[in-house]
Design a protein around this motif. Structure first.
Motif, PDB file in Angstrom:
ATOM      1  N   GLN A 121      19.686  11.016 -20.484  1.00  0.00           N
ATOM      2  CA  GLN A 121      19.463  10.088 -21.586  1.00  0.00           C
ATOM      3  C   GLN A 121      20.198   8.803 -21.300  1.00  0.00           C
ATOM      4  O   GLN A 121      21.088   8.945 -20.859  1.00  0.00           O
ATOM      5  N   THR A 122      19.624   7.754 -21.764  1.00  0.00           N
ATOM      6  CA  THR A 122      20.526   6.481 -21.524  1.00  0.00           C
ATOM      7  C   THR A 122      21.571   6.318 -22.892  1.00  0.00           C
ATOM      8  O   THR A 122      21.491   7.252 -23.729  1.00  0.00           O
ATOM      9  N   PRO A 123      22.462   5.755 -22.714  1.00  0.00           N
ATOM     10  CA  PRO A 123      23.595   5.663 -23.508  1.00  0.00           C
ATOM     11  C   PRO A 123      23.317   5.379 -24.962  1.00  0.00           C
ATOM     12  O   PRO A 123      23.667   5.992 -26.116  1.00  0.00           O
ATOM     13  N   LEU A 124      22.230   4.490 -25.027  1.00  0.00           N
ATOM     14  CA  LEU A 124      21.445   4.273 -26.391  1.00  0.00           C
ATOM     15  C   LEU A 124      21.063   5.217 -27.163  1.00  0.00           C
ATOM     16  O   LEU A 124      21.026   5.686 -28.131  1.00  0.00           O
ATOM     17  N   THR A 125      20.019   5.981 -26.133  1.00  0.00           N
ATOM     18  CA  THR A 125      19.469   7.188 -26.830  1.00  0.00           C
ATOM     19  C   THR A 125      20.374   8.291 -27.151  1.00  0.00           C
ATOM     20  O   THR A 125      20.204   8.953 -28.306  1.00  0.00           O
ATOM     21  N   ALA A 126      21.280   8.682 -26.339  1.00  0.00           N
ATOM     22  CA  ALA A 126      22.356   9.585 -26.683  1.00  0.00           C
ATOM     23  C   ALA A 126      23.188   9.289 -28.036  1.00  0.00           C
ATOM     24  O   ALA A 126      23.208  10.149 -28.801  1.00  0.00           O
ATOM     25  N   ALA A 127      23.301   8.033 -28.085  1.00  0.00           N
ATOM     26  CA  ALA A 127      24.102   7.384 -29.258  1.00  0.00           C
ATOM     27  C   ALA A 127      23.157   7.619 -30.741  1.00  0.00           C
ATOM     28  O   ALA A 127      23.739   8.136 -31.650  1.00  0.00           O
ATOM     29  N   LEU A 128      21.979   7.161 -30.594  1.00  0.00           N
ATOM     30  CA  LEU A 128      21.184   7.588 -31.689  1.00  0.00           C
ATOM     31  C   LEU A 128      21.093   8.805 -32.106  1.00  0.00           C
ATOM     32  O   LEU A 128      20.843   9.174 -33.065  1.00  0.00           O
ATOM     33  N   ARG A 129      20.779   9.756 -31.202  1.00  0.00           N
ATOM     34  CA  ARG A 129      20.493  11.074 -31.411  1.00  0.00           C
ATOM     35  C   ARG A 129      21.625  11.901 -31.812  1.00  0.00           C
ATOM     36  O   ARG A 129      21.567  12.544 -32.859  1.00  0.00           O
ATOM     37  N   GLU A 130      22.928  11.528 -31.308  1.00  0.00           N
ATOM     38  CA  GLU A 130      24.178  11.973 -31.817  1.00  0.00           C
ATOM     39  C   GLU A 130      24.387  11.573 -33.497  1.00  0.00           C
ATOM     40  O   GLU A 130      24.855  12.284 -34.168  1.00  0.00           O
ATOM     41  N   ARG A 131      24.045  10.440 -33.558  1.00  0.00           N
ATOM     42  CA  ARG A 131      24.112   9.649 -34.844  1.00  0.00           C
ATOM     43  C   ARG A 131      23.246  10.703 -35.836  1.00  0.00           C
ATOM     44  O   ARG A 131      23.734  10.790 -37.115  1.00  0.00           O
ATOM     45  N   LEU A 132      22.092  10.748 -35.654  1.00  0.00           N
ATOM     46  CA  LEU A 132      21.069  11.512 -36.537  1.00  0.00           C
ATOM     47  C   LEU A 132      21.216  12.726 -36.592  1.00  0.00           C
ATOM     48  O   LEU A 132      21.334  13.305 -37.734  1.00  0.00           O
ATOM     49  N   ILE A 133      21.193  13.556 -35.451  1.00  0.00           N
ATOM     50  CA  ILE A 133      21.096  15.091 -35.479  1.00  0.00           C
ATOM     51  C   ILE A 133      22.379  15.849 -34.950  1.00  0.00           C
ATOM     52  O   ILE A 133      22.251  17.141 -34.873  1.00  0.00           O
ATOM     53  N   GLY A 134      23.294  15.068 -34.411  1.00  0.00           N
ATOM     54  CA  GLY A 134      24.448  15.707 -34.012  1.00  0.00           C
ATOM     55  C   GLY A 134      24.327  16.143 -32.377  1.00  0.00           C
ATOM     56  O   GLY A 134      23.428  15.831 -31.596  1.00  0.00           O
ATOM     57  N   ARG A 135      25.115  17.050 -31.975  1.00  0.00           N
ATOM     58  CA  ARG A 135      25.220  17.202 -30.500  1.00  0.00           C
ATOM     59  C   ARG A 135      24.131  18.719 -30.235  1.00  0.00           C
ATOM     60  O   ARG A 135      24.687  19.556 -29.712  1.00  0.00           O
ATOM     61  N   GLY A 136      23.155  18.501 -30.625  1.00  0.00           N
ATOM     62  CA  GLY A 136      22.006  19.658 -30.361  1.00  0.00           C
ATOM     63  C   GLY A 136      21.437  19.687 -29.469  1.00  0.00           C
ATOM     64  O   GLY A 136      21.734  19.006 -28.302  1.00  0.00           O
ATOM     65  N   LEU A 137      20.028  20.190 -29.358  1.00  0.00           N
ATOM     66  CA  LEU A 137      19.318  20.639 -28.194  1.00  0.00           C
ATOM     67  C   LEU A 137      18.537  19.192 -27.563  1.00  0.00           C
ATOM     68  O   LEU A 137      18.754  18.603 -26.556  1.00  0.00           O
ATOM     69  N   LEU A 138      18.425  18.199 -28.686  1.00  0.00           N
ATOM     70  CA  LEU A 138      17.835  17.030 -28.200  1.00  0.00           C
ATOM     71  C   LEU A 138      18.700  15.928 -27.559  1.00  0.00           C
ATOM     72  O   LEU A 138      18.744  15.180 -26.850  1.00  0.00           O
ATOM     73  N   TRP A 139      20.218  16.137 -27.932  1.00  0.00           N
ATOM     74  CA  TRP A 139      21.235  15.277 -27.458  1.00  0.00           C
ATOM     75  C   TRP A 139      21.747  15.813 -26.037  1.00  0.00           C
ATOM     76  O   TRP A 139      22.338  15.228 -25.504  1.00  0.00           O
ATOM     77  N   SER A 140      21.884  17.085 -25.936  1.00  0.00           N
ATOM     78  CA  SER A 140      22.606  17.724 -24.945  1.00  0.00           C
ATOM     79  C   SER A 140      21.730  17.618 -23.547  1.00  0.00           C
ATOM     80  O   SER A 140      20.665  17.328 -23.475  1.00  0.00           O
ATOM     81  N   GLU A 141      22.569  17.656 -22.535  1.00  0.00           N
ATOM     82  CA  GLU A 141      22.146  17.399 -21.149  1.00  0.00           C
ATOM     83  C   GLU A 141      22.742  18.958 -20.343  1.00  0.00           C
ATOM     84  O   GLU A 141      23.600  19.459 -20.553  1.00  0.00           O
ATOM     85  N   GLY A 142      22.094  19.112 -19.281  1.00  0.00           N
ATOM     86  CA  GLY A 142      22.635  19.972 -17.997  1.00  0.00           C
ATOM     87  C   GLY A 142      23.006  21.379 -18.783  1.00  0.00           C
ATOM     88  O   GLY A 142      22.095  21.873 -19.214  1.00  0.00           O
ATOM     89  N   GLU A 143      24.075  21.877 -18.325  1.00  0.00           N
ATOM     90  CA  GLU A 143      24.166  23.314 -18.643  1.00  0.00           C
ATOM     91  C   GLU A 143      24.236  23.731 -20.003  1.00  0.00           C
ATOM     92  O   GLU A 143      23.955  24.476 -20.634  1.00  0.00           O
ATOM     93  N   ALA A 144      24.847  22.383 -20.995  1.00  0.00           N
ATOM     94  CA  ALA A 144      24.760  22.567 -22.374  1.00  0.00           C
ATOM     95  C   ALA A 144      23.448  22.737 -23.031  1.00  0.00           C
ATOM     96  O   ALA A 144      23.083  23.502 -23.938  1.00  0.00           O
TER      97      ALA A 144
END
Length: 550
Positions: A121-144
């Motif tokens: 994800q781009t830094p913007l996409t990651a920031a928006l997703r973290e702000r709205l839903i937290g560090r869940g499936l849509l936000w995480s990358e790789g092994e997480a």
């Protein structure tokens, strides 16, 4: 003779001056260093990335990004550029940035196979997703991401969805009961009903009961806090135009998303509301776990899997923060995507009465409400209608990722580079932005044939209805609607089963028409995701004329 004297600075004044000069020098040094680093990165990128042809910049600030954001069908723009410049091309973006657009089936398959690792994800996409839903499936990358997905997968198995099919029907029949009452009280044989909010309520109540054993009650007229916030998105389209500008600038400077705006306030309110609801549901479910849920039920239910994953001895552990984030993701996905698809289905069936009639005949001939397995295997025309809606109207029309490492992307057909050379692959350097237009691929003349833009469910039934080129698309049923690879939509089968169950109930019992005739214009407006709206209506209004089928 006049004698000039120089002012004598006090020690404190001298020290203040020195500090000011030093601060200025430090700022200048940082600015020069930043500019030099940016120059070196740009040079590295240019040397290691294949320079492709593409459309000219229409704005000094936005490139072509504003044109795409303001278009009612930017998939057509991407497709036209693919015709002009080849199946991989470069578009100018915000403040001198460039993006590579992939419209090639082999390149897209290569990309998806490496998503969450090479392409993130781009830094913007990651920031928006973290702000709205937290560090869940849509936000995480790789092994997480792999770990979280593995923990949730049993909740979306065929066995789990089979048990939930009755929930889909219950929600549909609740809506039917209210519509029956509205039509019965009408002086005419039918009534005008705004269907989009009803589809929202069906989807929300369904995901509440199916996912968390909680009835939001929106189909019974209950105004839950979450529905009020959800419904606020898309209400002010003038603000949405301003938000587009903010979003475009934020792609270069993510800090811009912190500027005060109505959408930022709504997003914050939604995140807080979802968090409170998720936390309350989680606490309640923990208490009820030992009383009402057997070990077997826990293995299949979504809330049971989430509670199980909290345990320190769990095979796949998730923190409480991650569990809450998954709940927020499921609530938003359940509300947004299925309700959008259902709304588009009712619009297209209202425009195409022959399709609506054929679908109703199949459903009535079948008889009682189909089971989950029958929904999957026995109703071919329902399946064709559903997938034609998903093809023409994907809830998410495009996305952009950034390369986390250098890569070489193969192509199924060669393209001409900016220098005039012909190449069968493109090199991308770390930091390269890659865009895929789902709408363009799903509706491409080059991929789907001359009738690609038409609503034509029969294409899914004919032996030669799906072109050979379309069969090269490696998504679900040759569509990118649910994407592909490690980020394939986990709730795909859940969403399709709900879509089929709800639509089958509504079409068997009601006849749908556009209120103002079959040529009524429908536009795209911005909710959390893009939504349809009848031109001239407020908010996200889609009023249809509905009468009982008798």
């Amino acid at each position: 003779m006049k004698i000039f004297t120089f002012p004598v600075l006090s020690q404190s004044s001298l020290w203040t001056t020195i500090r000011s000069v030093s601060a200025f020098n430090i700022i200048c040094s940082f600015a020069v260093s930043w500019a030099f680093v940016k120059y070196l990165r740009a040079l590295h990128w240019r040397l290691k990335t294949t320079q492709l042809r593409g459309p000219p910049r229409t704005s000094f600030i936005y490139g072509v990004s504003h044109d795409l954001a303001s278009s009612q069908d930017n998939g057509r723009m991407y497709e036209r550029w693919a015709t002009d410049y080849g199946v991989a091309y470069m578009i100018p973006s915000v403040l001198g940035q460039s993006k590579i657009v992939l419209c090639d089936t082999r390149a897209i398959a290569h990309f998806y196979a490496r998503e969450t690792w090479t392409y993130v994800q781009t830094p913007l996409t990651a920031a928006l997703r973290e702000r709205l839903i937290g560090r869940g499936l849509l936000w995480s990358e790789g092994e997480a991401h792999r770990r979280q997905r593995k923990a949730l997968t049993p909740g979306f198995s065929n066995a789990a969805i089979r048990e939930l099919t009755s929930v889909f029907y219950d929600s549909a029949y609740k809506a039917k009961a209210v519509w029956d009452t509205v039509i019965e009280s009408s002086k005419d044989s039918g009534a005008v009903i705004e269907v989009q909010n009803w589809m929202n309520h069906i989807s929300l109540d369904t995901v509440g009961i199916a996912g968390f054993s909680h009835d939001f009650g929106s189909l019974n007229g209950k105004r839950a806090s979450v529905t009020e916030v959800f419904d606020s998105f898309g209400a002010n389209q003038r603000a949405s135009a301003i938000n587009n500008v903010i979003f475009l600038l934020a792609s270069m400077f993510p800090i811009v998303i912190k500027l005060p705006s109505k959408r930022r306030n709504l997003t914050k309110k939604l995140s807080v509301t979802l968090g409170e609801i998720s936390n309350d549901l989680l606490i309640r479910s923990r208490r009820e776990k030992d009383v009402n849920m057997s070990e077997r039920d826990e293995e299949k239910s979504i809330i049971g899997l989430l509670i199980k994953s909290e345990g320190q001895d769990a095979e796949i552990h998730m923190s409480e923060e991650e569990v809450i984030a998954q709940m927020k993701v499921l609530l938003i996905a359940g509300y947004e995507t299925t309700s959008i698809s259902l709304t588009w289905a009712l619009i297209e069936l209202s425009r195409h009465h022959n399709v609506q009639t054929s679908l109703r005949e199949e459903l009535l001939a079948f008889g009682p409400d189909p089971t989950y397995d029958q929904l999957k295997a026995n109703l071919s025309y329902l399946d064709a209608v559903i997938h034609e809606i998903l093809r023409l109207h994907p809830p998410v029309a495009e996305f952009t990722r950034v390369a986390a490492a250098d890569d070489v992307i193969p192509l199924s057909e060669p393209v001409r580079t900016l220098s005039g050379e012909i190449t069968g692959s493109i090199s991308v350097a770390k930091g390269t932005l890659i865009t895929i237009s789902i709408a363009a691929i799903n509706r491409s003349f080059a991929i789907w044939g001359a009738d690609a833009k038409e609503f034509k469910p029969d294409r899914w039934l004919a032996g030669d209805g799906i072109t050979e080129k379309a069969k090269e698309v490696q998504g679900h049923r040759h569509l990118l609607t649910f994407v592909d690879g490690p980020r394939t939509c986990l709730g795909k089968d859940f969403a399709i089963a709900e879509f089929k169950a709800v639509l089958s109930v509504l079409v068997k019992n009601f006849v749908f028409e556009m209120r103002d005739g079959p040529d009524t214009e429908v536009e795209i407006v911005r909710g959390i995701l893009p939504r349809p709206r009848v031109v001239g209506e407020d908010g996200i209004g889609v009023p249809l004329r509905i009468r009982r089928y008798e």
